[in-house]
Design a protein around this motif. Structure first.
Motif, PDB file in Angstrom:
ATOM      1  N   ALA A  48       0.848  -1.185   0.000  1.00  0.00           N
ATOM      2  CA  ALA A  48       0.000   0.000   0.000  1.00  0.00           C
ATOM      3  C   ALA A  48       0.887   1.239   0.000  1.00  0.00           C
ATOM      4  O   ALA A  48       1.975   1.224   0.590  1.00  0.00           O
ATOM      5  CB  ALA A  48      -0.909   0.010   1.228  1.00  0.00           C
ATOM      6  N   ASP A  49       0.403   2.286  -0.672  1.00  0.00           N
ATOM      7  CA  ASP A  49       1.146   3.550  -0.673  1.00  0.00           C
ATOM      8  C   ASP A  49       1.162   4.170   0.712  1.00  0.00           C
ATOM      9  O   ASP A  49       2.153   4.769   1.116  1.00  0.00           O
ATOM     10  CB  ASP A  49       0.535   4.533  -1.676  1.00  0.00           C
ATOM     11  CG  ASP A  49       0.782   4.087  -3.115  1.00  0.00           C
ATOM     12  OD1 ASP A  49       1.874   3.546  -3.389  1.00  0.00           O
ATOM     13  OD2 ASP A  49      -0.122   4.269  -3.940  1.00  0.00           O
ATOM     14  N   ASP A  60      -3.026   8.137  13.212  1.00  0.00           N
ATOM     15  CA  ASP A  60      -2.309   9.133  14.018  1.00  0.00           C
ATOM     16  C   ASP A  60      -0.943   8.660  14.525  1.00  0.00           C
ATOM     17  O   ASP A  60      -0.380   9.243  15.436  1.00  0.00           O
ATOM     18  CB  ASP A  60      -3.167   9.532  15.217  1.00  0.00           C
ATOM     19  CG  ASP A  60      -3.463   8.357  16.138  1.00  0.00           C
ATOM     20  OD1 ASP A  60      -3.253   7.191  15.722  1.00  0.00           O
ATOM     21  OD2 ASP A  60      -3.915   8.592  17.271  1.00  0.00           O
ATOM     22  N   GLN A  61      -0.382   7.619  13.932  1.00  0.00           N
ATOM     23  CA  GLN A  61       0.878   7.055  14.417  1.00  0.00           C
ATOM     24  C   GLN A  61       2.080   7.370  13.539  1.00  0.00           C
ATOM     25  O   GLN A  61       3.158   6.860  13.774  1.00  0.00           O
ATOM     26  CB  GLN A  61       0.752   5.532  14.539  1.00  0.00           C
ATOM     27  CG  GLN A  61      -0.275   5.080  15.531  1.00  0.00           C
ATOM     28  CD  GLN A  61       0.114   5.423  16.940  1.00  0.00           C
ATOM     29  OE1 GLN A  61       1.251   5.210  17.343  1.00  0.00           O
ATOM     30  NE2 GLN A  61      -0.806   5.972  17.695  1.00  0.00           N
ATOM     31  N   GLY A  62       1.908   8.159  12.500  1.00  0.00           N
ATOM     32  CA  GLY A  62       2.994   8.374  11.555  1.00  0.00           C
ATOM     33  C   GLY A  62       2.995   7.265  10.520  1.00  0.00           C
ATOM     34  O   GLY A  62       2.156   6.357  10.538  1.00  0.00           O
ATOM     35  N   ARG A  63       3.928   7.348   9.620  1.00  0.00           N
ATOM     36  CA  ARG A  63       4.011   6.369   8.525  1.00  0.00           C
ATOM     37  C   ARG A  63       4.214   4.963   9.079  1.00  0.00           C
ATOM     38  O   ARG A  63       4.996   4.754  10.006  1.00  0.00           O
ATOM     39  CB  ARG A  63       5.164   6.739   7.601  1.00  0.00           C
ATOM     40  CG  ARG A  63       5.171   5.934   6.331  1.00  0.00           C
ATOM     41  CD  ARG A  63       5.813   6.706   5.189  1.00  0.00           C
ATOM     42  NE  ARG A  63       5.618   6.025   3.947  1.00  0.00           N
ATOM     43  CZ  ARG A  63       4.628   6.286   3.100  1.00  0.00           C
ATOM     44  NH1 ARG A  63       3.775   7.230   3.363  1.00  0.00           N
ATOM     45  NH2 ARG A  63       4.510   5.606   1.977  1.00  0.00           N
ATOM     46  N   ARG A  79       4.723   0.326   0.277  1.00  0.00           N
ATOM     47  CA  ARG A  79       5.232   0.194  -1.091  1.00  0.00           C
ATOM     48  C   ARG A  79       6.575   0.905  -1.268  1.00  0.00           C
ATOM     49  O   ARG A  79       7.482   0.399  -1.927  1.00  0.00           O
ATOM     50  CB  ARG A  79       4.206   0.735  -2.091  1.00  0.00           C
ATOM     51  CG  ARG A  79       4.630   0.528  -3.543  1.00  0.00           C
ATOM     52  CD  ARG A  79       3.521   0.850  -4.530  1.00  0.00           C
ATOM     53  NE  ARG A  79       2.570  -0.257  -4.535  1.00  0.00           N
ATOM     54  CZ  ARG A  79       1.269  -0.157  -4.253  1.00  0.00           C
ATOM     55  NH1 ARG A  79       0.746   1.003  -3.988  1.00  0.00           N
ATOM     56  NH2 ARG A  79       0.491  -1.217  -4.266  1.00  0.00           N
ATOM     57  N   GLU A  80       6.724   2.081  -0.683  1.00  0.00           N
ATOM     58  CA  GLU A  80       7.975   2.845  -0.832  1.00  0.00           C
ATOM     59  C   GLU A  80       9.160   2.094  -0.216  1.00  0.00           C
ATOM     60  O   GLU A  80      10.233   2.024  -0.809  1.00  0.00           O
ATOM     61  CB  GLU A  80       7.822   4.222  -0.176  1.00  0.00           C
ATOM     62  CG  GLU A  80       9.018   5.115  -0.366  1.00  0.00           C
ATOM     63  CD  GLU A  80       8.806   6.472   0.281  1.00  0.00           C
ATOM     64  OE1 GLU A  80       9.789   6.986   0.851  1.00  0.00           O
ATOM     65  OE2 GLU A  80       7.684   7.004   0.240  1.00  0.00           O
ATOM     66  N   ARG A  84      12.672   0.463  -2.046  1.00  0.00           N
ATOM     67  CA  ARG A  84      14.023   0.804  -1.587  1.00  0.00           C
ATOM     68  C   ARG A  84      14.845  -0.418  -1.216  1.00  0.00           C
ATOM     69  O   ARG A  84      16.057  -0.417  -1.380  1.00  0.00           O
ATOM     70  CB  ARG A  84      13.953   1.751  -0.383  1.00  0.00           C
ATOM     71  CG  ARG A  84      13.683   3.185  -0.733  1.00  0.00           C
ATOM     72  CD  ARG A  84      14.018   4.118   0.408  1.00  0.00           C
ATOM     73  NE  ARG A  84      13.529   3.686   1.700  1.00  0.00           N
ATOM     74  CZ  ARG A  84      12.443   4.179   2.310  1.00  0.00           C
ATOM     75  NH1 ARG A  84      11.740   5.114   1.754  1.00  0.00           N
ATOM     76  NH2 ARG A  84      12.096   3.735   3.480  1.00  0.00           N
ATOM     77  N   SER A  85      14.194  -1.449  -0.667  1.00  0.00           N
ATOM     78  CA  SER A  85      14.974  -2.565  -0.143  1.00  0.00           C
ATOM     79  C   SER A  85      14.183  -3.866  -0.128  1.00  0.00           C
ATOM     80  O   SER A  85      13.207  -3.997   0.619  1.00  0.00           O
ATOM     81  CB  SER A  85      15.442  -2.238   1.281  1.00  0.00           C
ATOM     82  OG  SER A  85      16.000  -3.365   1.897  1.00  0.00           O
TER      83      SER A  85
END
Length: 193
Positions: A48-49, A60-63, A79-80, A84-85
């Motif tokens: 998911a993006d 409300d917890q950040g990414r 997804r990001e 990256r890894s």
């Protein structure tokens, strides 16, 4: 009386042994963590993006790096981070499997993880963090480390590669820092390596 959580490393070894026996799988690296999730556990792994936008996820917890929806049997991965890894993707899946095996019975049906919760290389809890959630995250990290880098397989491959960290990380499809920590924890590397 609450059910006792299984020891994370032993639970990971048992899961891997069960997978190898049921599917006549090889015990050569890398451990097929997505196949274990899918075939043995019936989990669907998706990306998911923004995991926070999914039903049941805290906004409300950040990414969020990952989330296990045990009721729907879905592991969600950012997804990001996946782009990256590949090693991070594998570790996040193994971490979420750890929550399923260790924590789902008698616990919330959704587990979400901030990037800081999924630690390939550092398990020191931040000061002032509530002990129960932190304990569950550390256990899921230990489970993931043992599932992706099983002790006997790491020892065998470490000797076969002459303790070559990049080669080992590549064989197990994990990061070099994660492999370095694993070798240190197994007392196969001196503390300064």
């Amino acid at each position: 009386m609450a059910a006792q959580t299984p020891e994370p490393a032993a639970a990971a070894r048992a899961l891997l042994r069960d997978f190898e026996e049921r599917y006549d799988a090889s015990d050569a690296p890398p451990v097929p963590v997505e196949r274990i999730a899918r075939s043995l556990l019936g989990l669907f792994v998706d990306e998911a993006d923004d995991i926070r936008a999914l039903p049941g996820a805290p906004a409300d917890q950040g990414r969020l790096s990952g989330m296990l929806d045990a009721e729907e049997m879905v592991v969600w991965i950012d997804r990001e981070e996946t782009r990256r890894s590949a090693g991070r993707r594998r570790f996040t899946i193994a971490h979420e499997i750890g929550h399923l095996i260790l924590h789902v019975p008698g616990s919330p049906e959704v587990f979400y993880d901030l990037p800081a919760d999924i630690k390939e290389i550092d398990d020191d809890p931040p000061a002032g963090e509530p002990p129960e959630p932190r304990r569950r995250e550390r256990e899921a990290n230990v489970f993931a480390r043992e599932l992706l880098m099983p002790e006997t397989l790491v020892e065998e491959q470490a000797h076969a590669t002459g303790f070559n960290l990049p080669a080992l990380a590549d064989r197990f499809q994990v990061s070099v820092p994660a492999m370095r920590l694993r070798l240190r924890l197994l007392k196969l590397l001196p503390p300064m390596a």
